[in-house]
Design an enzyme around this catalytic site. Structure first.
Site, PDB file in Angstrom:
ATOM      1  CB  CYS B 116      -1.526  -6.710  11.735  1.00 24.32           C
ATOM      2  SG  CYS B 116       0.208  -6.925  12.217  1.00 24.32           S
ATOM      3  CB  CYS B 119       3.830  -6.428   9.874  1.00 24.12           C
ATOM      4  SG  CYS B 119       3.427  -7.792  10.948  1.00 24.12           S
ATOM      5  CB  SER B 120       0.219  -6.688   6.582  1.00 24.61           C
ATOM      6  OG  SER B 120       1.348  -7.386   6.088  1.00 24.61           O
ATOM      7  CB  CYS B 121      -0.336 -10.568  11.319  1.00 29.08           C
ATOM      8  SG  CYS B 121       1.402 -10.404  11.719  1.00 29.08           S
TER       9      CYS B 121
END
Lengths: 101, 213, 105
Positions: B116, B119-121
């Protein structure tokens, strides 16, 4: 961020501490209750700028963003937050001492 | 001043971690204040927060591994998983909540890897919370541009004939990789197969383990 | 020549598209490394509320979400590790222009 230069990937892993898990839980609960969305979380994270990525940890950035969104959605006021944080900081020197719950 | 922390138990009844003994940070005091304000305003309760933490703690890559192992032995299930990851996973009895899941199958000539960049999905309801490196600037920046180099840092070298597909998890979908079933695993049962399925193999930064390796 | 896609049109898999190259400030959901790049629709997923409105607590209109497939060569040019490796990303309809299949210009 995609495609930018960056160094090697560090494979160190740390266990999440209780306060980090609580931040995570607050995000899930507040978003499921409609106070804000994960998109709002991301927006406030991005608004902190690149510096925050270097100076704050992951969940430090998260609590800052969660707080920003909750103030915007009217969950509580800045005055209430300020008074509560002063109260919390007066309780003790460590997280364990300052945290009720 | 000496402190005795043995009486400091979290609401779930577990002792606090050691880091609770270090000086409180500004952001920790904000977390406490936000949490207490939300309880005072009756938006949530301490019990609900503890229950949410326990729910998240209970999620781990073992859930994803069970899903992959089933896909390896049951072609009909694999077809359903590829068709709709969320409903197929729920059919196995796993609660993935509102997560929209897409499963990606590695084959002899295709290797999938998930990142991702925004962000950090991460498919947290299937695999638990993401590892630190998944959230790092290095992984998020480099994977879309030099996936082969990133993979080599994880010890994975793929032939040039294998096409790499990088999946940037930019919006509402979450992704899990179905790694290729390893050679030599033909005789294993479902539970034994699940043990070969690592977290990294479901992100695409690793391969499934080889039996008895 | 590019055609902005109308709101009720759903693009089929295989349709050639280009990601808009505008760079507005604020929360946007199209990664900057994909803007201005051409790819093909891998699949139409479903309509979702526009995250760029949700992010500011605004009423959000549904936007079709697509998965778009790009070649590494299209995005990185000569810097690509292997030109025919693939990058797939989710992109909302309002970031997508359909490329005319018969391009007369």
């Amino acid at each position: 961020m995609g495609g930018q230069e960056a160094g090697p990937i560090c494979d160190e892993q740390h266990d999440f501490s209780l306060w980090e898990k609580r931040v995570d839980a607050l995000m899930i609960l507040c978003s499921s209750k409609g106070y804000f969305t994960v998109d709002g979380l991301r927006r406030a994270l991005e608004d902190m700028g690149e510096d925050a990525f270097e100076t704050m940890t992951y969940y430090e950035r998260w609590i800052a963003s969660i707080n920003q969104n909750l103030i915007e959605s009217g969950a509580y006021t800045i005055e209430e937050l300020g008074a509560k944080m002063a109260d919390v900081q007066a309780r003790g020197e460590t997280y364990g001492e300052a945290s009720l719950g | 001043m000496p402190h005795d922390h043995h009486d400091h138990l979290s609401p779930s009844g577990h002792p606090y971690r050691k880091d609770d003994d270090t000086p409180i940070s500004y952001w920790q005091s904000m977390e406490i204040a936000v949490r207490e304000l939300l309880v005072e305003k009756e938006i949530t309760t301490f019990e609900e927060i503890s229950a949410q933490i326990e729910k998240m703690d209970a999620r781990s890559p073992a859930i994803g591994a069970a899903v992959v192992a089933r896909a390896w032995i049951d072609p009909e299930f694999k077809a359903r998983l590829l068709e709709n990851g969320s409903t197929a996973t729920a059919d196995l009895g796993f609660d993935v909540g509102p997560m929209h899941l897409i499963a990606l199958e590695n084959t002899a000539d295709t290797h999938n890897i998930v990142v991702c960049t925004l962000c950090s999905c991460y498919p947290r309801n299937l695999l638990g919370l993401p590892p630190d490196w998944y959230k790092s600037r290095a992984y998020r920046s480099r994977t879309v541009k030099e996936p082969r180099k990133v993979l080599s840092e994880f010890g994975v070298t793929l032939p040039q004939s294998t096409q790499i597909r990088v999946h940037d998890s930019t919006a509402d979908m979450r992704y899990v990789v179905i790694p290729a079933r390893p050679i030599g695993s033909e005789a294993l049962d479902e539970a034994e197969l699940a043990k070969l399925v690592t977290r990294d193999s479901m992100i695409g930064t690793g391969l499934a383990l080889t039996p008895n390796a | 020549m590019m055609t902005p896609i109308s709101e009720d049109k759903v693009l089929n898999a295989g349709t050639k598209v280009r990601i808009r190259s505008i760079m507005p400030p604020g929360h946007v959901r199209a990664p900057s490394y994909l803007r201005g790049k051409s790819g093909v629709i891998e699949r139409a997923i479903a309509p979702f509320p526009n995250p760029e409105q949700l992010a500011y607590g605004l009423p959000a209109k549904n936007q079709m979400l697509y998965r778009v497939r790009f070649s590494a060569a299209e995005i990185w040019g000569k810097a690509a590790e292997k030109p025919d490796d693939v990058i797939e990303a989710e992109v909302y309809a309002h970031w997508i222009d359909e490329l005319d299949t018969v391009d007369a210009t």
